[in-house]
Design a protein around this motif. Structure first.
Motif, PDB file in Angstrom:
ATOM      1  N   ALA A   1     -13.662   8.873  32.220  1.00 49.21           N
ATOM      2  CA  ALA A   1     -14.244   9.101  30.892  1.00 49.21           C
ATOM      3  C   ALA A   1     -13.335   8.491  29.833  1.00 49.21           C
ATOM      4  O   ALA A   1     -12.510   9.187  29.243  1.00 49.21           O
ATOM      5  CB  ALA A   1     -14.423  10.598  30.643  1.00 49.21           C
ATOM      6  N   PRO A   2     -13.473   7.186  29.575  1.00 47.97           N
ATOM      7  CA  PRO A   2     -12.589   6.520  28.606  1.00 47.97           C
ATOM      8  C   PRO A   2     -12.641   7.128  27.214  1.00 47.97           C
ATOM      9  O   PRO A   2     -11.718   6.952  26.435  1.00 47.97           O
ATOM     10  CB  PRO A   2     -13.100   5.083  28.605  1.00 47.97           C
ATOM     11  N   LEU A   3     -13.732   7.839  26.918  1.00 47.22           N
ATOM     12  CA  LEU A   3     -13.803   8.623  25.688  1.00 47.22           C
ATOM     13  C   LEU A   3     -14.310   9.999  26.068  1.00 47.22           C
ATOM     14  O   LEU A   3     -15.408  10.128  26.621  1.00 47.22           O
ATOM     15  CB  LEU A   3     -14.740   7.972  24.672  1.00 47.22           C
ATOM     16  N   ALA A   4     -13.517  11.023  25.813  1.00 49.06           N
ATOM     17  CA  ALA A   4     -13.899  12.373  26.248  1.00 49.06           C
ATOM     18  C   ALA A   4     -13.317  13.403  25.298  1.00 49.06           C
ATOM     19  O   ALA A   4     -12.264  13.190  24.685  1.00 49.06           O
ATOM     20  CB  ALA A   4     -13.405  12.634  27.670  1.00 49.06           C
ATOM     21  N   PHE A   5     -13.984  14.552  25.214  1.00 47.51           N
ATOM     22  CA  PHE A   5     -13.492  15.668  24.410  1.00 47.51           C
ATOM     23  C   PHE A   5     -12.492  16.458  25.247  1.00 47.51           C
ATOM     24  O   PHE A   5     -12.804  16.896  26.360  1.00 47.51           O
ATOM     25  CB  PHE A   5     -14.637  16.575  23.968  1.00 47.51           C
ATOM     26  N   VAL A   6     -11.276  16.626  24.712  1.00 46.98           N
ATOM     27  CA  VAL A   6     -10.212  17.362  25.409  1.00 46.98           C
ATOM     28  C   VAL A   6     -10.026  18.691  24.676  1.00 46.98           C
ATOM     29  O   VAL A   6      -9.521  18.730  23.548  1.00 46.98           O
ATOM     30  CB  VAL A   6      -8.906  16.550  25.441  1.00 46.98           C
ATOM     31  N   PRO A   7     -10.438  19.801  25.287  1.00 49.63           N
ATOM     32  CA  PRO A   7     -10.455  21.081  24.567  1.00 49.63           C
ATOM     33  C   PRO A   7      -9.129  21.494  23.952  1.00 49.63           C
ATOM     34  O   PRO A   7      -9.092  21.983  22.817  1.00 49.63           O
ATOM     35  CB  PRO A   7     -10.927  22.078  25.632  1.00 49.63           C
ATOM     36  N   VAL A   8      -8.013  21.313  24.688  1.00 46.63           N
ATOM     37  CA  VAL A   8      -6.740  21.791  24.152  1.00 46.63           C
ATOM     38  C   VAL A   8      -6.355  21.048  22.878  1.00 46.63           C
ATOM     39  O   VAL A   8      -5.647  21.589  22.021  1.00 46.63           O
ATOM     40  CB  VAL A   8      -5.621  21.668  25.212  1.00 46.63           C
ATOM     41  N   LEU A   9      -6.844  19.817  22.723  1.00 48.71           N
ATOM     42  CA  LEU A   9      -6.562  19.039  21.519  1.00 48.71           C
ATOM     43  C   LEU A   9      -7.624  19.229  20.452  1.00 48.71           C
ATOM     44  O   LEU A   9      -7.442  18.805  19.310  1.00 48.71           O
ATOM     45  CB  LEU A   9      -6.442  17.554  21.876  1.00 48.71           C
ATOM     46  N   GLY A  10      -8.751  19.840  20.840  1.00 46.88           N
ATOM     47  CA  GLY A  10      -9.836  20.042  19.885  1.00 46.88           C
ATOM     48  C   GLY A  10     -10.388  18.747  19.347  1.00 46.88           C
ATOM     49  O   GLY A  10     -10.875  18.689  18.207  1.00 46.88           O
ATOM     50  N   SER A  11     -10.339  17.678  20.154  1.00 46.94           N
ATOM     51  CA  SER A  11     -10.726  16.359  19.662  1.00 46.94           C
ATOM     52  C   SER A  11     -11.160  15.477  20.820  1.00 46.94           C
ATOM     53  O   SER A  11     -10.766  15.687  21.974  1.00 46.94           O
ATOM     54  CB  SER A  11      -9.542  15.694  18.946  1.00 46.94           C
ATOM     55  N   TYR A  12     -11.973  14.465  20.487  1.00 43.05           N
ATOM     56  CA  TYR A  12     -12.209  13.381  21.429  1.00 43.05           C
ATOM     57  C   TYR A  12     -10.940  12.549  21.556  1.00 43.05           C
ATOM     58  O   TYR A  12     -10.144  12.432  20.611  1.00 43.05           O
ATOM     59  CB  TYR A  12     -13.366  12.492  20.967  1.00 43.05           C
ATOM     60  N   VAL A  13     -10.757  11.961  22.737  1.00 37.54           N
ATOM     61  CA  VAL A  13      -9.583  11.143  23.037  1.00 37.54           C
ATOM     62  C   VAL A  13     -10.045   9.821  23.621  1.00 37.54           C
ATOM     63  O   VAL A  13     -10.879   9.796  24.533  1.00 37.54           O
ATOM     64  CB  VAL A  13      -8.654  11.873  24.036  1.00 37.54           C
ATOM     65  N   ALA A  14      -9.516   8.725  23.103  1.00 35.30           N
ATOM     66  CA  ALA A  14      -9.751   7.391  23.651  1.00 35.30           C
ATOM     67  C   ALA A  14      -8.548   7.019  24.503  1.00 35.30           C
ATOM     68  O   ALA A  14      -7.403   7.126  24.049  1.00 35.30           O
ATOM     69  CB  ALA A  14      -9.936   6.373  22.540  1.00 35.30           C
ATOM     70  N   SER A  15      -8.794   6.578  25.746  1.00 36.42           N
ATOM     71  CA  SER A  15      -7.689   6.401  26.685  1.00 36.42           C
ATOM     72  C   SER A  15      -7.535   4.994  27.229  1.00 36.42           C
ATOM     73  O   SER A  15      -6.506   4.689  27.833  1.00 36.42           O
ATOM     74  CB  SER A  15      -7.856   7.368  27.873  1.00 36.42           C
ATOM     75  N   THR A  16      -8.526   4.107  27.076  1.00 36.76           N
ATOM     76  CA  THR A  16      -8.393   2.740  27.583  1.00 36.76           C
ATOM     77  C   THR A  16      -8.068   1.786  26.448  1.00 36.76           C
ATOM     78  O   THR A  16      -8.314   2.073  25.267  1.00 36.76           O
ATOM     79  CB  THR A  16      -9.681   2.263  28.270  1.00 36.76           C
ATOM     80  N   ALA A  17      -7.545   0.616  26.822  1.00 41.55           N
ATOM     81  CA  ALA A  17      -7.212  -0.382  25.809  1.00 41.55           C
ATOM     82  C   ALA A  17      -8.456  -0.838  25.058  1.00 41.55           C
ATOM     83  O   ALA A  17      -8.433  -0.997  23.832  1.00 41.55           O
ATOM     84  CB  ALA A  17      -6.526  -1.574  26.475  1.00 41.55           C
ATOM     85  N   GLU A  18      -9.564  -1.045  25.775  1.00 41.46           N
ATOM     86  CA  GLU A  18     -10.776  -1.525  25.126  1.00 41.46           C
ATOM     87  C   GLU A  18     -11.296  -0.525  24.103  1.00 41.46           C
ATOM     88  O   GLU A  18     -11.626  -0.891  22.965  1.00 41.46           O
ATOM     89  CB  GLU A  18     -11.864  -1.809  26.159  1.00 41.46           C
ATOM     90  N   VAL A  19     -11.368   0.733  24.486  1.00 44.50           N
ATOM     91  CA  VAL A  19     -11.922   1.736  23.575  1.00 44.50           C
ATOM     92  C   VAL A  19     -10.975   1.978  22.403  1.00 44.50           C
ATOM     93  O   VAL A  19     -11.409   2.079  21.243  1.00 44.50           O
ATOM     94  CB  VAL A  19     -12.242   3.040  24.332  1.00 44.50           C
TER      95      VAL A  19
ATOM     96  N   THR B   1       3.380  17.542  16.682  1.00 46.92           N
ATOM     97  CA  THR B   1       2.728  17.596  17.991  1.00 46.92           C
ATOM     98  C   THR B   1       2.416  19.019  18.436  1.00 46.92           C
ATOM     99  O   THR B   1       2.082  19.246  19.595  1.00 46.92           O
ATOM    100  CB  THR B   1       3.603  16.894  19.058  1.00 46.92           C
ATOM    101  N   ASN B   2       2.499  19.972  17.507  1.00 46.06           N
ATOM    102  CA  ASN B   2       2.085  21.349  17.784  1.00 46.06           C
ATOM    103  C   ASN B   2       0.552  21.403  17.685  1.00 46.06           C
ATOM    104  O   ASN B   2      -0.025  22.072  16.847  1.00 46.06           O
ATOM    105  CB  ASN B   2       2.740  22.304  16.779  1.00 46.06           C
ATOM    106  N   ALA B   3      -0.096  20.654  18.582  1.00 39.01           N
ATOM    107  CA  ALA B   3      -1.511  20.307  18.404  1.00 39.01           C
ATOM    108  C   ALA B   3      -2.490  21.209  19.139  1.00 39.01           C
ATOM    109  O   ALA B   3      -3.705  21.047  18.977  1.00 39.01           O
ATOM    110  CB  ALA B   3      -1.728  18.857  18.857  1.00 39.01           C
ATOM    111  N   ALA B   4      -1.996  22.119  19.950  1.00 40.56           N
ATOM    112  CA  ALA B   4      -2.917  22.934  20.748  1.00 40.56           C
ATOM    113  C   ALA B   4      -3.857  23.737  19.852  1.00 40.56           C
ATOM    114  O   ALA B   4      -3.434  24.358  18.876  1.00 40.56           O
ATOM    115  CB  ALA B   4      -2.135  23.876  21.665  1.00 40.56           C
ATOM    116  N   MET B   5      -5.136  23.725  20.223  1.00 38.76           N
ATOM    117  CA  MET B   5      -6.162  24.456  19.477  1.00 38.76           C
ATOM    118  C   MET B   5      -6.760  25.542  20.356  1.00 38.76           C
ATOM    119  O   MET B   5      -6.836  25.409  21.581  1.00 38.76           O
ATOM    120  CB  MET B   5      -7.265  23.499  19.019  1.00 38.76           C
TER     121      MET B   5
END
Length: 414
Positions: free
Chosen positions: A42-60, A177-181
């Motif tokens: 899932a190169p773009l996915a919602f990560v609950p602990v961050l409360g945000s979508y995350v882009a993980s590949t170079a292209e995205v 980086t105290n980012a946990a939600m």
């Protein structure tokens, strides 16, 4: 609008329930396994602990960073730490003004004028404190001090000790980086911002009197220029307007060269024959640094964008107003671009990396940071060419937003 295509099925058709179990502790200790799976599934996915979508590949990451359908936004923890308007999270006229404020001193022709005279004496001074000892812990004794001293002097903070500058950026780092939600979208550990608040109070107690002086007696320090440059005669930028960007510099800009140097050294120690090549031929140092920055990006996952219109990215439909964290450290391990990306390799075919970001919010200090690292390593290898890692001590990396080795013990024959 679709801004990037992926051959895999849309992420909403996948079982991503495993992301519910991801913790901040896991990401801070070692984010790579989580992000390797994200890149694959899932190169773009919602990560609950961050409360945000995350882009993980170079292209995205690159497509979002350069897309007209996204603009900059600061992460919630970053906003809580820096305040507004921090240069990394604003757009339009405010962003243009802040960039016009910080960029003149960082232009290559300007940096070339003073970089050697600034950084070499700093590097030599720290080396003289331990070069006859036969052992050192390079993160605390050299890499971080050279980094913070160079930028501190550039900013106009020459009377602030290097230890104090290091303490500030570590405290701001942990706050940022105290980012946990939690499940309600609130900070899971609000107490984690206390030390960042304390650091900001200390910063203001020292910098406010300097600003008072620079307003009436401008000099050639960067913060003095930030106050005056581009302003009508007799006027300066308001200190509340520039303080968030001062905090950005005291965290991101101060840690990046130091941790880039340290990561490059760890990478070279993993390839002794390549370390020998670089020590014998200092012209290879910039190439070694570039690979070190790709291998362990100091600004690993600390920037974000927000969609300004409904958009489809990597098969995921994002409504307008959706934040996405750009994980450049993950993108720099993308197997679609790099062969065996987890290995440090000086001789890797040169490809652009994303350690300094992309788009109109790419790092303004790329040239400065690269030359601080280059000069720091040149001086280190010239003074101690027989440097070896002390294998009695491990090397632990830490950080998800910002990442680097926490210690690096070395020995040499005196």
């Amino acid at each position: 609008m679709t801004i990037t295509e992926q051959p895999a099925a849309a992420t909403e058709q996948r079982d991503l329930s495993w992301l519910d179990a991801v913790t901040m502790t896991e990401l801070e200790r070692d984010p790579y396994p989580v992000y390797e799976r994200l890149r694959r599934e899932a190169p773009l996915a919602f990560v609950p602990v961050l409360g945000s979508y995350v882009a993980s590949t170079a292209e995205v990451c690159r497509s979002i960073a350069t897309s007209p359908d996204f603009e900059a936004v600061i992460t919630p923890a970053g906003g809580r730490t820096f305040g507004h308007p921090a240069i990394i999270g604003v757009n339009g006229d405010v962003h243009a003004d802040l960039r016009s404020m910080v960029e003149p001193a960082l232009q290559p022709v300007e940096v070339d004028r003073w970089i050697d005279d600034l950084v070499r004496p700093i590097a030599r001074g720290f080396l003289e404190q331990f070069e006859d000892d036969g052992h050192a812990e390079l993160v605390a004794q050299y890499c971080e001090p050279v980094s913070v001293r160079a930028l501190g002097d550039l900013l106009g903070l020459k009377d602030v000790s290097s230890d104090q500058l290091r303490d500030w950026f570590h405290k701001l780092n942990r706050s940022f980086t105290n980012a946990a939600m939690d499940e309600n979208g609130e900070f899971a550990h609000p107490e984690g911002f206390a030390e960042g608040d304390a650091a900001k109070a200390e910063i203001r107690s020292i910098v406010d009197p300097l600003i008072d002086r620079w307003i009436v007696e401008p000099d050639d320090s960067a913060i003095s220029h930030w106050l005056h440059d581009g302003m009508p005669p007799g006027r300066t930028r308001d200190r509340e307007y520039i303080y968030p960007t001062i905090y950005v510099y005291l965290l991101g800009a101060m840690q990046e060269p130091g941790h880039g140097m340290a990561s490059t050294l760890v990478g070279l120690f993993s390839r002794p024959e390549q370390m020998e090549e670089v020590v014998d031929d200092p012209t290879l140092i910039p190439r070694a640094i570039s690979e070190g920055m790709r291998w362990t990006s100091p600004i690993w996952s600390a920037t974000a964008r927000i969609s300004t219109t409904p958009v489809t990215v990597a098969g995921v439909d994002l409504p307008a107003g959706t934040p996405v964290i750009l994980s450049y450290g993950s993108a720099n391990h993308d197997t679609g671009l790099y062969e065996a990306p987890t290995a440090y390799d000086l001789h890797r075919p040169p490809l652009p990396h994303l350690a300094f970001g992309a788009g109109n919010h790419a790092c303004a200090g790329i040239y400065f940071a690269n030359h601080v690292m280059r000069i720091g390593l040149e001086e280190l290898f010239e003074s101690i060419p027989n440097l070896e890692r002390d294998t009695r001590e491990g090397v632990e990396f830490w950080g998800w937003g910002f990442r680097g080795p926490t210690t690096l013990h070395v020995t040499w024959e005196v």
